[in-house]
Design a protein around this motif. Sequence first.
Motif, PDB file in Angstrom:
ATOM      1  N   MET A   1      19.246  -1.477  71.647  1.00 26.61           N
ATOM      2  CA  MET A   1      19.745  -0.122  71.815  1.00 26.61           C
ATOM      3  C   MET A   1      20.702  -0.015  72.997  1.00 26.61           C
ATOM      4  O   MET A   1      21.757   0.610  72.924  1.00 26.61           O
ATOM      5  CB  MET A   1      18.576   0.851  72.008  1.00 26.61           C
ATOM      6  N   ASN A   2      20.318  -0.641  74.130  1.00 24.83           N
ATOM      7  CA  ASN A   2      21.174  -0.600  75.320  1.00 24.83           C
ATOM      8  C   ASN A   2      22.521  -1.246  75.052  1.00 24.83           C
ATOM      9  O   ASN A   2      23.564  -0.759  75.512  1.00 24.83           O
ATOM     10  CB  ASN A   2      20.477  -1.303  76.493  1.00 24.83           C
ATOM     11  N   PHE A   3      22.500  -2.350  74.302  1.00 24.97           N
ATOM     12  CA  PHE A   3      23.745  -3.024  73.937  1.00 24.97           C
ATOM     13  C   PHE A   3      24.606  -2.116  73.079  1.00 24.97           C
ATOM     14  O   PHE A   3      25.826  -1.998  73.276  1.00 24.97           O
ATOM     15  CB  PHE A   3      23.418  -4.316  73.201  1.00 24.97           C
ATOM     16  N   ALA A   4      24.013  -1.443  72.107  1.00 27.39           N
ATOM     17  CA  ALA A   4      24.753  -0.554  71.208  1.00 27.39           C
ATOM     18  C   ALA A   4      25.389   0.600  71.973  1.00 27.39           C
ATOM     19  O   ALA A   4      26.507   1.040  71.645  1.00 27.39           O
ATOM     20  CB  ALA A   4      23.828  -0.021  70.118  1.00 27.39           C
ATOM     21  N   ILE A   5      24.711   1.085  72.997  1.00 28.33           N
ATOM     22  CA  ILE A   5      25.254   2.193  73.797  1.00 28.33           C
ATOM     23  C   ILE A   5      26.537   1.774  74.504  1.00 28.33           C
ATOM     24  O   ILE A   5      27.537   2.499  74.510  1.00 28.33           O
ATOM     25  CB  ILE A   5      24.192   2.662  74.817  1.00 28.33           C
ATOM     26  N   VAL A   6      26.516   0.581  75.115  1.00 23.87           N
ATOM     27  CA  VAL A   6      27.708   0.094  75.825  1.00 23.87           C
ATOM     28  C   VAL A   6      28.865  -0.118  74.855  1.00 23.87           C
ATOM     29  O   VAL A   6      30.006   0.297  75.117  1.00 23.87           O
ATOM     30  CB  VAL A   6      27.372  -1.213  76.578  1.00 23.87           C
ATOM     31  N   VAL A   7      28.606  -0.745  73.726  1.00 26.60           N
ATOM     32  CA  VAL A   7      29.653  -0.998  72.739  1.00 26.60           C
ATOM     33  C   VAL A   7      30.202   0.315  72.190  1.00 26.60           C
ATOM     34  O   VAL A   7      31.420   0.478  72.025  1.00 26.60           O
ATOM     35  CB  VAL A   7      29.116  -1.877  71.600  1.00 26.60           C
ATOM     36  N   ALA A   8      29.328   1.277  71.923  1.00 28.47           N
ATOM     37  CA  ALA A   8      29.772   2.566  71.392  1.00 28.47           C
ATOM     38  C   ALA A   8      30.674   3.293  72.384  1.00 28.47           C
ATOM     39  O   ALA A   8      31.697   3.887  71.997  1.00 28.47           O
ATOM     40  CB  ALA A   8      28.558   3.432  71.049  1.00 28.47           C
ATOM     41  N   ALA A   9      30.316   3.243  73.676  1.00 30.63           N
ATOM     42  CA  ALA A   9      31.142   3.890  74.699  1.00 30.63           C
ATOM     43  C   ALA A   9      32.517   3.243  74.772  1.00 30.63           C
ATOM     44  O   ALA A   9      33.549   3.933  74.885  1.00 30.63           O
ATOM     45  CB  ALA A   9      30.450   3.813  76.056  1.00 30.63           C
ATOM     46  N   LEU A  10      32.559   1.920  74.693  1.00 31.63           N
ATOM     47  CA  LEU A  10      33.828   1.200  74.726  1.00 31.63           C
ATOM     48  C   LEU A  10      34.689   1.540  73.521  1.00 31.63           C
ATOM     49  O   LEU A  10      35.881   1.847  73.649  1.00 31.63           O
ATOM     50  CB  LEU A  10      33.562  -0.303  74.778  1.00 31.63           C
ATOM     51  N   LEU A  11      34.093   1.505  72.333  1.00 32.55           N
ATOM     52  CA  LEU A  11      34.846   1.796  71.114  1.00 32.55           C
ATOM     53  C   LEU A  11      35.345   3.232  71.102  1.00 32.55           C
ATOM     54  O   LEU A  11      36.474   3.505  70.659  1.00 32.55           O
ATOM     55  CB  LEU A  11      33.978   1.526  69.888  1.00 32.55           C
ATOM     56  N   LEU A  12      34.546   4.154  71.603  1.00 35.91           N
ATOM     57  CA  LEU A  12      34.966   5.555  71.641  1.00 35.91           C
ATOM     58  C   LEU A  12      36.165   5.733  72.554  1.00 35.91           C
ATOM     59  O   LEU A  12      37.139   6.424  72.197  1.00 35.91           O
ATOM     60  CB  LEU A  12      33.798   6.436  72.111  1.00 35.91           C
ATOM     61  N   LEU A  13      36.124   5.109  73.733  1.00 31.65           N
ATOM     62  CA  LEU A  13      37.252   5.238  74.658  1.00 31.65           C
ATOM     63  C   LEU A  13      38.506   4.584  74.086  1.00 31.65           C
ATOM     64  O   LEU A  13      39.615   5.123  74.226  1.00 31.65           O
ATOM     65  CB  LEU A  13      36.902   4.623  76.016  1.00 31.65           C
ATOM     66  N   MET A  14      38.356   3.425  73.445  1.00 32.36           N
ATOM     67  CA  MET A  14      39.499   2.775  72.814  1.00 32.36           C
ATOM     68  C   MET A  14      40.111   3.674  71.738  1.00 32.36           C
ATOM     69  O   MET A  14      41.336   3.812  71.644  1.00 32.36           O
ATOM     70  CB  MET A  14      39.069   1.437  72.215  1.00 32.36           C
ATOM     71  N   TYR A  15      39.262   4.296  70.941  1.00 29.57           N
ATOM     72  CA  TYR A  15      39.747   5.182  69.876  1.00 29.57           C
ATOM     73  C   TYR A  15      40.469   6.386  70.464  1.00 29.57           C
ATOM     74  O   TYR A  15      41.553   6.765  69.994  1.00 29.57           O
ATOM     75  CB  TYR A  15      38.571   5.646  69.016  1.00 29.57           C
ATOM     76  N   ILE A  16      39.896   6.981  71.495  1.00 29.49           N
ATOM     77  CA  ILE A  16      40.512   8.145  72.130  1.00 29.49           C
ATOM     78  C   ILE A  16      41.866   7.794  72.731  1.00 29.49           C
ATOM     79  O   ILE A  16      42.848   8.535  72.591  1.00 29.49           O
ATOM     80  CB  ILE A  16      39.554   8.716  73.207  1.00 29.49           C
TER      81      ILE A  16
END
Length: 461
Positions: free
Chosen positions: A1-16
Motif C-alpha cells: 500500500m505504501n508503495f502504491a501511494i508513492v507511485v500514485a502521487a508521482l503519476l498524478l503530478l506527472m499527469y498534471i
Amino acid sequence: MNFAIVVAALLLLMYIAYRGYSVILFAPVCALLAVLFTDPAYVLPMFSGIFMEKMVGFVKLYFPVFLLGAIFGKVIELSGFSRSIVAAVIRLVGRERAMLSIVIVCALLTYGGVSLFVVVFAVYPFAAEMFRQSDIPKRLIPGTIALGAFTFTMDSLPGTPQIQNIIPTTFFKTNTWAAPWLGTIGAIFILLVGMAYLTWRRNAARTAGEGYGGGHVNEPEYAQEGKLANAFVALLPLVAVGVMNKIFTLAIPQYFGAKFTVALPGHPLTVDVAPNVGIWAVEGALLIGICLVTAFAFKEVSTKFAEGSKSAVAGALLAAMNTATEYGFGGIIAALPGFAVIAGAMKVIPNPLVNEAVTVTSLAGITGSASGGMSIALAAMSDTFIQAANAAHIPLEVLHRIAAMASGGMDTLPHNGAVITLLAVTGLTHRTSYKDIFAVTVIKTTAVFVAIGAYYLFGIV
C-alpha cells in the motif's frame, strides 16, 4: 500500500504537469495527498517541516542565480547580440546545422560551469532567432537545448564542474575526472544519437510543410533594423561567464578560507564558504556578463531595460518557484514509508553497476531531481555499492561515472524542475514539446548502459 501511494502521487503530478497545470499549485497537493493516505495526522507537520523547509531552502540558495540568469538572457536579447551570434553561426555552419549550433553552444556553457538553468535563459533568445530564420518548428527548441545542456556535459564528460559530477566524489573518494574514457564514450553516444534523432524530427517537419510557426508566446524581441554587432563582441559575455565562473571557483576559497566571519558589532556572522563557492562563483560571473553586455551595447539595452527587466524578473520568479516546489515534493516523497520500499527493492539487482544505475536513475525520476535523487541513493546505498564493486574488482572511479550519468537519465520526467523551467522560458507546453525531451531522456539513460557495456567488454576506465 505504501508503495502504491508513492507511485500514485508521482503519476498524478506527472499527469498534471503534462496537462499544463501549475506545478507550483499542484506539487504540494500531490505530496500532501500521499501523506494523507499514509497518515492524516502527518499532513500539517510534514507540510511545514519538510515541504516548506525544502522549498524555502531552495529559493534561499538559488533564486539569485535564477534572477541573474534571466537578466543576463534578457540583456543579450535586448542588445541584439543574439541576432549577431545567430548570423555568424549560420554563416559558419549553414542553416541546415542550426540545431547542432545550439547544442554546441549549450554544451560549451555547461561544460564551462554555467548552470543549466542559466543556459536556458541565456541561449533561448538566439535559439529562437536561429530557428525562426532557418524555419525550424519552435516546438523543437526544448529538445535541442535539453540535448546540449541536460546530458553529456552535465555528468558524462570528465571534469565537468556540474553538481551531478561533484556529488559522487564525497561518497567514493574520487575526483571529477573519474573514468574519463567511459564518460567520453557515453558523451559521444549521446551526441551522435541525439543529433540523429533531432535531425529526423526536423526532416519530418519539413516534409510535412511545417515551419517555425506563428502565434507563439514569450517570443524574444527582434530588432530588425540596424547594423549587427560584431560576432566576437557578442560572444565575449557568454565566454566571460564561463571563464569567470572557473576563476571565481578557484579564487573564492583562497580569499575567504573554509569559514569567514563578518565582525558585525554585537552580531558576528560566520559563514561556511565551501557550500557556497559554486553559487557565489556563478552569481559573480553572471554579474560580469551583464555588465559587459551593458557596456558594449549601452544605448540598445538602456532604452528597453525597464520593461525588459520586468519580464525577466517575472520569468525568474516562475522558474525558481516551479523548481522549488518540485524540490519540496521530492522531500516529502523521500520521507514516506513507500520510498523506503522502492529503495530496498533496488538492492536485489545482482550486477553492481546495473544495480547502481537503476537505483540512481529511478530515485532521480521519482524525486524529479538528478542531484536530489543521486544524493538520496548514494546516502542510503553507497556502502553496498562499494562492497559489491570491491568484490567484483570494479574501480570506484567506474562507480562514480555510472552514478553521475545515471542521475541525469530519467530525472527529466514531466515533473522535473529543469523541464518545467525550460518549457516556461520558451513559452511552450508539455503537450507540444515534451515528446522530444523524453526522447533525449531515453537516449541519455541508454548511454549509461552503453558505458557499462564498454567497461565489461574492453575493461577501459
